[in-house]
Design an enzyme around this catalytic site. Structure first.
Site, PDB file in Angstrom:
ATOM      1  N   LYS A  62       0.859  -1.187   0.000  1.00 14.69           N
ATOM      2  CA  LYS A  62       0.000   0.000   0.000  1.00 14.69           C
ATOM      3  C   LYS A  62       0.889   1.229   0.000  1.00 14.69           C
ATOM      4  CE  LYS A  62      -2.867   2.244   3.472  1.00 14.69           C
ATOM      5  NZ  LYS A  62      -3.895   1.996   4.469  1.00 14.69           N
TER       6      LYS A  62
HETATM    7  C1  R5P Z   1      -2.142   4.865   8.417  1.00 14.76           C
HETATM    8  O1  R5P Z   1      -2.544   5.545   9.331  1.00 14.76           O
HETATM    9  C2  R5P Z   1      -2.947   3.780   7.982  1.00 14.76           C
HETATM   10  O2  R5P Z   1      -2.274   2.710   7.398  1.00 14.76           O
HETATM   11  C3  R5P Z   1      -4.125   4.149   7.129  1.00 14.76           C
HETATM   12  O3  R5P Z   1      -4.858   3.000   7.014  1.00 14.76           O
HETATM   13  C4  R5P Z   1      -3.791   4.647   5.750  1.00 14.76           C
HETATM   14  O4  R5P Z   1      -3.092   5.828   5.796  1.00 14.76           O
HETATM   15  C5  R5P Z   1      -5.041   4.748   4.849  1.00 14.76           C
HETATM   16  O5  R5P Z   1      -5.923   5.622   5.306  1.00 14.76           O
HETATM   17  P1  R5P Z   1      -6.124   7.042   4.639  1.00 14.76           P
HETATM   18  O6  R5P Z   1      -6.852   6.789   3.337  1.00 14.76           O
HETATM   19  O7  R5P Z   1      -6.945   7.789   5.608  1.00 14.76           O
HETATM   20  O8  R5P Z   1      -4.777   7.641   4.377  1.00 14.76           O
END
Ligand code: R5P
Length: 263
Positions: free
Chosen positions: A173
């Site tokens: 990711k």
């Molecule tokens: C980090 O805080 C996490 O892995 C979140 O799940 C990630 O950043 C995705 O969430 P967002 O779309 O709010 O950035």
């Protein structure tokens, strides 16, 4: 790849489209009661029918998600830091594989901080997690966290994603950036994008569209869904981009139509 690993991955990345809409609500592991997640149960429940998986910590899973859910769980298993600390990279594994199995998860996730002070610690954390998780056929999602001093550009994100893949993660990711297709082509494993901080809905939909157009298998999105004034409409529009391949403009129109009905 063995059957169990493939089966779990196909719970997350849907075989009919090869894509995924993951809903991320794991922010509290270092941000505490993030806006929109103060009452996570209330926020998450209406979104679950539209999520291909739910990414969260064991604490939130136990307290805020019904055991009867059929939504695959992606368990965040790293942490040990808070927003009060300037250097967020000092993370370690917080949750055992035994616990992940007990919770019947589809995958485990942890952050790596390439280029940060604790780079080595987080990369070894990823390697150790992969070694353990693959014993049980559990996929590992590596999250390329970007330190304050890092630039989210194609060079840095390609480096971080490629390292995650080389160490054996099944999915990575990362963030969307200019020339994003180069990040994807340098990564031999599926790439999903985080949404990042809340931005206007139309921009978040464009972000999702551009990411899948340039090769992401989908999104692992949090704040741009659950902090929206219309979270359900937002996740539906994101789904239509990811799984039905509609354009960003059509998604914006879809969101407008869905929210109009609510007024
Ligand atoms: C980090 O805080 C996490 O892995 C979140 O799940 C990630 O950043 C995705 O969430 P967002 O779309 O709010 O950035």
């Amino acid at each position: 790849m063995d059957w169990g690993m493939k089966n779990r991955l196909s719970q997350i990345i849907k075989p009919d489209t090869g894509r995924t809409v993951m809903l991320a609500v794991d922010h509290g592991y270092f941000l505490g009661p993030t806006s929109g997640l103060e009452n996570a149960k209330k926020t998450v429940e209406p979104l679950l029918p539209y999520a291909d998986s739910l990414m969260l910590t064991r604490g939130l899973l136990r307290t805020s998600v019904d055991e009867g859910t059929s939504v695959p769980i992606v368990l965040r298993v790293s942490g040990g830091n808070s927003i009060l600390n300037d250097d967020l990279s000092n993370e370690e594994i917080t949750t055992s594989i035994k616990e992940a199995i007990r919770l019947n998860v589809a995958a485990v996730a942890l952050s790596i901080y390439v280029g940060s002070k604790y780079e080595h610690q987080t990369l070894m954390g990823l390697s150790n997690l992969i070694n353990e998780a693959q014993e049980y056929g559990i996929p590992v999602l590596a999250v390329t966290a970007v330190g304050k001093e890092m630039v989210r550009d194609v060079r840095y994100l390609s480096l971080a994603c490629r390292i995650a893949a080389e160490l054996g993660a099944q999915v990575v990711k990362t963030y969307y950036c200019e020339d994003f297709e180069k990040v994807v082509s340098a990564s031999p494993i599926p790439v999903v994008i985080a949404g990042g901080k809340k931005i206007p809905e139309n921009d978040a939909l464009k972000l999702a569209f551009n990411a899948v157009k340039r090769g992401a298998v989908g999104v692992d999105m949090g704040r741009n869904i659950f902090q929206s004034k219309y979270p359900v409409a937002m996740i539906k529009a994101v789904r239509a981009i990811v799984h039905d391949g509609i354009s960003a403009d059509k998604a914006v129109k879809m969101l407008r139509d869905l929210t109009k009905k609510k007024k």
